[in-house]
Every structure is written in structure tokens, then in C-alpha cells.
Scaffold this motif. Structure first.
Motif, PDB file in Angstrom:
ATOM      1  N   ARG A 106       0.820  -1.212   0.000  1.00 45.58           N
ATOM      2  CA  ARG A 106       0.000   0.000   0.000  1.00 45.58           C
ATOM      3  C   ARG A 106       0.858   1.269   0.000  1.00 45.58           C
ATOM      4  O   ARG A 106       0.440   2.322   0.475  1.00 45.58           O
ATOM      5  CB  ARG A 106      -0.923   0.001   1.217  1.00 45.58           C
ATOM      6  N   SER A 107       2.065   1.175  -0.501  1.00 47.73           N
ATOM      7  CA  SER A 107       3.013   2.287  -0.387  1.00 47.73           C
ATOM      8  C   SER A 107       2.487   3.589  -0.987  1.00 47.73           C
ATOM      9  O   SER A 107       2.672   4.667  -0.426  1.00 47.73           O
ATOM     10  CB  SER A 107       4.346   1.914  -1.040  1.00 47.73           C
ATOM     11  N   GLN A 108       1.810   3.510  -2.150  1.00 48.51           N
ATOM     12  CA  GLN A 108       1.343   4.729  -2.800  1.00 48.51           C
ATOM     13  C   GLN A 108       0.342   5.473  -1.926  1.00 48.51           C
ATOM     14  O   GLN A 108       0.420   6.697  -1.749  1.00 48.51           O
ATOM     15  CB  GLN A 108       0.725   4.399  -4.163  1.00 48.51           C
ATOM     16  N   ASP A 109      -0.623   4.736  -1.369  1.00 44.58           N
ATOM     17  CA  ASP A 109      -1.623   5.382  -0.525  1.00 44.58           C
ATOM     18  C   ASP A 109      -1.019   5.835   0.805  1.00 44.58           C
ATOM     19  O   ASP A 109      -1.429   6.858   1.357  1.00 44.58           O
ATOM     20  CB  ASP A 109      -2.793   4.431  -0.254  1.00 44.58           C
ATOM     21  N   PHE A 167       1.975   7.048   1.351  1.00 37.40           N
ATOM     22  CA  PHE A 167       2.634   8.338   1.162  1.00 37.40           C
ATOM     23  C   PHE A 167       1.650   9.421   0.721  1.00 37.40           C
ATOM     24  O   PHE A 167       1.809  10.591   1.061  1.00 37.40           O
ATOM     25  CB  PHE A 167       3.767   8.201   0.140  1.00 37.40           C
ATOM     26  N   LYS A 168       0.615   9.022   0.011  1.00 34.82           N
ATOM     27  CA  LYS A 168      -0.360   9.994  -0.478  1.00 34.82           C
ATOM     28  C   LYS A 168      -1.141  10.614   0.669  1.00 34.82           C
ATOM     29  O   LYS A 168      -1.436  11.810   0.673  1.00 34.82           O
ATOM     30  CB  LYS A 168      -1.310   9.307  -1.459  1.00 34.82           C
ATOM     31  N   PHE A 169      -1.504   9.791   1.666  1.00 35.06           N
ATOM     32  CA  PHE A 169      -2.362  10.278   2.741  1.00 35.06           C
ATOM     33  C   PHE A 169      -1.600  10.522   4.047  1.00 35.06           C
ATOM     34  O   PHE A 169      -2.227  10.786   5.081  1.00 35.06           O
ATOM     35  CB  PHE A 169      -3.502   9.280   2.992  1.00 35.06           C
ATOM     36  N   ARG A 214       5.526  13.232   8.241  1.00 39.98           N
ATOM     37  CA  ARG A 214       6.554  14.095   7.663  1.00 39.98           C
ATOM     38  C   ARG A 214       7.586  14.496   8.707  1.00 39.98           C
ATOM     39  O   ARG A 214       8.793  14.463   8.464  1.00 39.98           O
ATOM     40  CB  ARG A 214       5.899  15.350   7.083  1.00 39.98           C
TER      41      ARG A 214
END
Length: 746
Positions: free
Chosen positions: A222-225, A227-229, A235
Motif C-alpha cells: 500500500r506504499s502509494q496510498d 505516502f499519499k495520505f 513528515r
């Protein structure tokens, strides 16, 4: 230019510069920032050496350094200071180049974040660490790299650690301290091994976790989600994963043992947290989170102290009182402040979870709460005046990570000291302001009677350190002293291995006796002898009665104000609180008391209205019982008909007498005739003129002076009321609700 001419130029460059010629080996962000800071201050002539010719050229063109240099005899022999700012794994090869040309008088240091590997490299190159090589490490940096990231302010208000060795040259060591101070650092000394373990915990482990977390999430399904959310917390935590990978690879390889030891400790704690989540153990999780928040808050306070260029200005606060107020209405007061301190203390030492309602969580009560949180107690704020306290038992506190700061809270100090004397760890207590200069002989002697080892820098003043000791039977005599000292004595008795005995005045212990009974502790009072069988307090569910000081203030204000009709529905009354209400009734005050029991306390509804007061005479014994309300008693005398006499003031602890003498000055300034001689005070009643007075930051004195202005001929202004507003945060709203015409003025 021949070699001699070149050497003459190099020698001439150092003239007029405090640190002479300084060579920075490695013009990265740290080395460049150090060079730029010295150059901008005109403290040295800066030379730079770097295998990356581009960085070296940028260093000259951007003004970070004055001249490029090489690691040859032509330059090395003419340097006063050489700073190694290369990666730690390159240190040995750089030292090999420098070694043949290095003079004994040249200060050689480094900026690496590991010291053991640097010392090993020096031993390998030189055979032994030369006396002029003294490692150091600035605790500063950023994720940026290269000479273009140089920042001359980088080291301002940051720590710089110097790690001298046994044979380090003392003159050069002092010069190294001066060098780091010159660029704005706070310099401390530390041995090499300790440095590496401290940095493994505070710097290396966080970087390792950040790198590992980002790598793990980046390789998840689920790496894309992810970092997206990801929000700000992700951060902030992973920011340091943007640091130089090469540098951090070298750091971990150079400080392997300390890093592994820290990582193992963290892994153990992480496993405990995993178990708590798996077993839905909310209390354990909350305990970890509470202690972590406390430690983090402590770190932020230290950081604020280091980064604050100037102390915060405290603006003076004054309050004015308009005459002809009329006190009307029904009020339920916030919990008694003294009881709040003590109830929190007992709840922390109890077995089980206690629920405390109507707790005053303002002012220095927060100091007591924070101290117990710093020692691992979970204290939940359920509402603005309610706490849920997870008690840890009499000896279940954990050693704090730093000295406990009681700030200016004498109450917190009195309650904490006997409790800490009963623990199994050493601890230091510090304070601030006027508390630092207050002798605490009676309190420290009480702790010594418990078998505690008390160490102070100044005779019986803060700061104070306690060392673990063997408990012994507590037997005390307190013929006088404050309620807080009596409370401290009862807490000390809890840690007596056998039955404990105290000889004391009943007014000092009756209030505490009621509170102790709420926690299942039996305090017996036989004349002046107080007995307590030591036992662990049990969890309690209690509601605290209204604050005694606020009750005293409002009651007298209503008695003195024509047209007043005041009802206080949760007043702390009876001998457990103070004989104050009975005293006012005896001189003509119109006060009707409807009593009831509330969790062991005598609580009543007070109905108060205006009444003329008669003069009175108080014997020394009566004065002692009224010592906390004595300022209000003097105000009552100022408005009473005739001459009132108050005896035995000099027999009171000095701070009570000082308070009354300050009030006498105010009364005299307002035209009230007062005479003080040999501890006896006479006050002739009249009408105060009004005007401007100063309460010297005293909470009770401020309230008394406000009451004094209720029927004065002119507006009364009371200065230095900051402490009053901190301790009585609801003053403005209560005054407005009841018609007391006071306001904050500048």
C-alpha cells in the motif's frame, strides 16, 4: 612566489586574529558553517581543504573561506587550528596525511558524531593520541549537504560536546572551549564512551528508525496510498531520512556497539508495547504515553532555555477596586488549593485508580501534577476540574530523567520531599525565584528524621539532593509551623517502618486528617499527639470542598458591604478547615451555616449578609489557629468599631508575620491607626482613605487588600497581582457574577 615567501604570507595572515590561521578539512555543511561563522566574526583567517575541487572553489567564491589549501607541510605547519569535518570513516586517511607536518602547538579537533572510532584512528596513526588532538562534536545540523548549505548561525544556542582525553593539553583544551563558544555554542565536556552511548540514543537510533520506517513503507503493498495520505506527523518523524546516506552508513559502522545496545533496549520496550496493544492493556499504554510526553516536554523546556536569547518579560499586573460594591448571588467555589495538592499526592501513592472532582488545577497545583507525571504516574484530566489518577503505591514512583523543578511552589516542595525520601532512587529538586532563598531547615530536618540523606549547596536552601537511605521510625514534634509542614510530617509517617507519632497543633492536622481518611488511612488525634499506622493509601472517589482562601475573601467582603446577600454552597467549614467563620460570627458577622458531610469533609452552605463588626482581642493561641486568614482578620479590624488587639504575631513563622507587617503598612497608608510592638498589634477601626498599595506578589495579601478597598473613600489600586491571577483564575468571573467591582489595570 617561492616557498619562503609563501610561508611569510601564511604567517602574516594570522596577525590580529584571535584564533590565527584555521584550516577546515572537508567543506560540507558542518565544516562550511563553522568556517563561515568564524570568518563573519573576524576571528580567524580561514583555509579550506577538500578533495572535491568544486566544493573548494565554491567555498572561496561564496566567501565561506579565505583561501584554498592542501594537506601539505606548506599549509599544515602554519595552522593554529585544524578542524576535521570529513566523514568519520575517512578520518584515518586524513590523519595519515596530516601527521608528518603537524606541530605540537596546533590544536587539532574534529566534528564527527562518534568519538570512539576517531580516537582509535588517531591511536593507529600516531601510536597514541597526541596531546594536541582533542575530539569534539557540535549537536547541530540539517538534512542539507555541501558548502552552499553553510549557515553561520548553525551553532548558535546549540550544544557542542568536547571529549578530552587524559593526556590532552589543558591550554589547547581551554582554547577549544573558547573556539566553540565563539561560534555561539553552549560547550560541555564528556568522556568518549559516554558520548557515544548518549548519541546512539539521542541521534543515531532516531535516524535508524526513520530510514527503516520509510524503507519498510515504501516496499509495502500500500506504499502509494501510505505516502499519499500521510499527515504532518509522518513528515516530521521521517524528515531525518533525507540526511546523507553515506554519512549515516559510516556513523552506524563506526559506533556499532553503542548503537546495538540502544537498539536492543528500544526493541525490548517495543515488544512490551506490542503486548499491551495485543492484550488491550490501555493503562500500560497510557503510562508509556504519559511518561513519554513528560520526557518530551522536559526536552522542549531545555531547548527553550538554550534558544531564548533574552528572558521573557513579565508585565506587571495591577487591580483596582471601586468602593460601594454589593456582594450578591449564589456561588460554588473551585476546590481548595491546598487540599488539591494533597489529594493528588495521596492518589498517586494509592493502590488503584482514584477519581478526584472539583480539583483546582490552576497555578502551582500544576507543578505537583507535573512532578508525579515525571515520575511515571498516569494522571488523566477527565474535565477541567476532574482527574483520574492511576496510583502506583507508596514506593512505586520511577526515577525522573532530570531534577524535579518545583518552580516557586513551596507547597509542592513540602509534599514531594518526604515522598521522595521514601523512594529507592536518588533525586534532586530545584526551584526558582524567591523560593531559592527560603531556608527550609524544618522541612529538611523532617526528612532527616526519616533517615534521608539531605545534601544542599547552601545551608538548608534549594537545590536539594536526596540519596536512598534506610527508613527509620518517625517521631516528630511540631509545636508550630505551617499546614504544609504538618502535611509533610504525616506523609513522612507513611514511610515509617513501625508506628509513627507526631506532636502537633490540632489546627495543623485536622484538615489533613479528613483527607487521609478518604484514602483509608486512620489518623488519630489525642490532644496534641497524632498517631498514624503506616499503610498504603487506597483508591478514593472524592469531591473537594471549596477553596478556603476564596471563601474567607468572599465571606468578609459580603459582611463588609451594605446590601450584600451571598450564598456559598460548598464552603469548607468547621475546625477541619479553620475557626475563621466562628471568629467572624463572634464579632457580629451575619453568617448562617448549614452543615453537611462530603466524603469525610465538613462542608456547609454559608448565607452571608452585611453586619457592623465589633472590636476584638485575640490571644496568641487563637492567632495561631487563624494564621492563614490573619490578613482578612486585620481588614475586619480596620472596619470594626473600636480598637482591636492581635497578640503573639512574633510567635508565628516569619512569613506570616511579614505578611501582616506588609498589610499594616497598607493600613497606615490608608489612614487606619495601627500600633505594633513586641509581637502585639492594635488596629483602630475607621474608614480607609484608599489609594495605591503593593501586595508583593502575595496571593492572600492581594485578596485582603482588595477587600480593604471595598468601602474606602477613593478607588484602591493593588499592584503586583500576577500571582493572584495565576492562582485564582476565576477571580474575574466570580467578581462579575457577585457584583465585586474589581478590574485589571495597567
Amino acid at each position: 612566489m617561492n616557498r619562503n615567501d609563501s610561508e611569510n604570507v601564511l604567517d602574516s595572515q594570522r596577525e590580529g586574529k584571535p584564533f590565527g590561521n584555521v584550516l577546515i578539512v572537508g567543506l560540507g555543511m558542518i565544516g562550511g558553517s563553522f568556517a563561515k561563522a568564524l570568518k563573519e566574526k573576524g576571528l580567524a583567517t580561514l583555509y579550506g581543504a577538500d578533495r572535491r575541487e568544486g566544493e573548494l572553489a565554491l567555498g572561496v567564491s561564496t566567501g565561506v573561506i579565505d583561501y584554498p589549501a592542501a594537506l601539505t607541510a606548506e599549509y599544515i605547519a602554519h595552522m593554529d587550528v585544524i578542524v576535521l569535518a570529513t566523514p568519520v570513516r575517512a578520518m584515518e586517511s586524513v590523519l595519515l596525511e596530516i601527521q608528518p607536518h603537524l606541530k605540537d602547538t596546533t590544536l587539532l579537533t574534529d566534528v564527527g558524531s562518534t568519538k570512539g572510532s576517531v580516537v582509535s584512528a588517531a591511536k593507529k596513526v600516531f601510536g597514541e593520541v597526541p596531546a594536541n588532538f582533542i575530539p569534539s562534536h557540535p549537536i547541530a545540523g540539517a538534512e542539507k549537504s555541501g558548502v552552499l548549505a553553510a549557515n553561520s548561525q548553525l551553532f548558535e544556542k546549540h550544544m557542542a560536546i568536547v571529549t578530552p582525553l587524559v593526556d590532552s593539553n589543558p591550554a589547547l583544551l581551554d582554547r577549544l572551549h573558547q573556539l566553540w563558544s565563539a561560534v555561539g555554542s553552549d560547550v560541555v565536556s564528556m568522556d568518549v564512551e559516554h558520548h557515544d552511548h548518549v548519541l546512539a540514543s539521542s541521534s543515531h537510533l532516531p535516524h535508524l528508525l526513520a530510514y527503516t520506517l520509510v524503507d519498510a513503507l515504501a516496499n509495502s503493498d500500500r506504499s502509494q496510498d501510505v505516502f499519499k495520505f500521510a499527515a504532518g506527523g509522518f513528515r516530521d518523524f521521517t524528515r531525518i531520512a533525507s540526511s546523507d546516506p553515506v554519512m549515516w552508513r559510516d556513523v552506524f559502522l563506526s559506533n556499532k556497539e553503542a548503537t546495538l545496545a540502544t537498539l536492543d533496549h528500544f526493541t525490548e520496550r517495543l515488544a512490551v508495547m506490542r503486548t499491551a496493544i495485543e492484550q488491550s492493556d490501555g493503562a500500560s499504554m497510557f503510562g508509556v504515553f504519559t511518561r513519554a510526553k513528560s520526557a518530551r516536554d522536559h526536552f522542549l523546556r531545555l531547548l527553550e532555555q538554550r534558544t531564548s536569547a533574552v528572558p521573557k518579560e513579565v508585565r506587571p499586573v495591577s487591580m483596582s477596586v471601586a468602593p460601594a460594591s454589593s456582594i450578591k448571588g449564589l456561588v460554588s467555589l473551585s476546590g481548595d488549593k491546598s487540599l488539591s495538592h494533597k489529594a493528588i499526592t495521596l492518589a498517586c501513592l494509592a493502590h488503584g485508580v482514584s477519581h478526584l472532582r472539583n480539583v483546582d488545577l490552576t497555578g502551582d497545583v500544576r507543578v505537583t501534577v507535573q512532578a508525579f507525571r515525571d515520575m511515571g504516574v498516569v494522571i488523566e484530566e477527565v474535565a477541567a476540574d476532574q482527574l483520574r489518577v492511576h496510583g502506583v503505591g507508596l514506593k512505586g514512583l520511577k526515577a525522573p530523567i532530570a531534577p524535579i523543578n518545583v518552580h516557586q511552589s513551596s507547597v509542592s516542595l513540602h509534599l514531594l520531599l518526604p515522598v521522595l525520601a521514601g523512594q529507592d532512587f536518588p533525586v534532586t529538586l530545584v526551584g526558582e525565584g524567591a523560593l531559592l532563598n527560603q531556608p527550609m531547615e524544618a522541612l529538611f530536618n523532617l526528612v532527616r528524621s526519616m533517615g534521608g540523606h539531605v545534601m544542599t549547596a547552601t545551608a538548608d536552601c534549594l537545590p536539594v539532593s536526596l540519596a536512598p537511605s534506610t527508613s527509620q521510625r518517625v517521631s516528630l514534634v511540631l509545636n508550630s509551623g505551617s499546614k504544609r509542614l504538618h502535611a509533610a510530617a504525616l506523609l513522612a509517617m507513611l514511610y515509617s517502618p513501625e508506628g509513627a507519632e507526631l506532636q502537633a497543633c490540632k489546627y495543623g492536622v485536622s484538615q489533613v486528617k479528613a483527607l487521609f481518611s478518604c484514602f483509608g488511612l486512620d489518623v488519630s488525634l489525642n490532644g496534641s499527639v497524632v498517631s498514624l499506622v503506616p499503610a498504603t493509601p487506597q483508591r478514593a472517589d472524592i469531591e473537594l470542598p471549596g477553596d478556603v482562601n476564596q471563601t474567607a475573601w468572599l465571606t468578609l467582603s459580603a459582611v463588609l458591604s451594605p446590601g450584600s446577600r451571598l450564598a456559598i454552597e460548598n464552603a469548607f467549614v468547621g475546625d477541619m478547615a479553620s475557626p475563621y467563620v466562628s471568629f467572624l460570627q463572634s464579632i457580629g458577622a451575619n453568617i448562617r451555616v448549614t452543615e453537611q458531610q462530603l466524603a469525610g469533609f465538613e462542608v456547609g452552605k454559608l448565607d452571608v449578609s452585611f453586619a457592623p463588626l465589633s472590636c476584638f482581642e485575640l490571644a496568641a493561641a487563637d492567632v495561631y489557629g487563624l494564621r492563614n486568614e490573619l490578613a482578612f482578620v486585620c481588614v475586619a479590624a480596620a472596619y470594626a468599631s473600636g480598637v482591636s488587639v492581635i497578640r503573639g504575631l512574633s510567635d508565628l513563622p516569619y512569613y506570616y508575620e511579614d505578611r501582616i507587617l506588609s498589610l499594616v503598612d497598607a493600613l497606615t497608608h490608608f489612614g487606619i491607626v495601627c500600633e505594633y510592638s513586641s509581637g502585639n498589634l492594635s488596629i483602630t477601626g475607621g474608614v480607609p482613605l484608599g489609594g495605591e498599595v503593593d501586595c508583593a506578589g502575595d496571593y492572600r495579601l492581594a485578596l485582603a487588600m482588595l477587600t480593604l478597598g471595598l468601602r474606602s473613600r477613593e478607588v484602591t489600586k493593588v499592584n503586583d497581582c500576577q500571582k493572584l491571577l495565576e492562582e485564582f483564575t476565576e477571580l474575574g468571573s466570580v467578581a462579575a457574577q457577585l457584583g465585586f467591582h474589581c478590574a485589571v489595570v495597567q
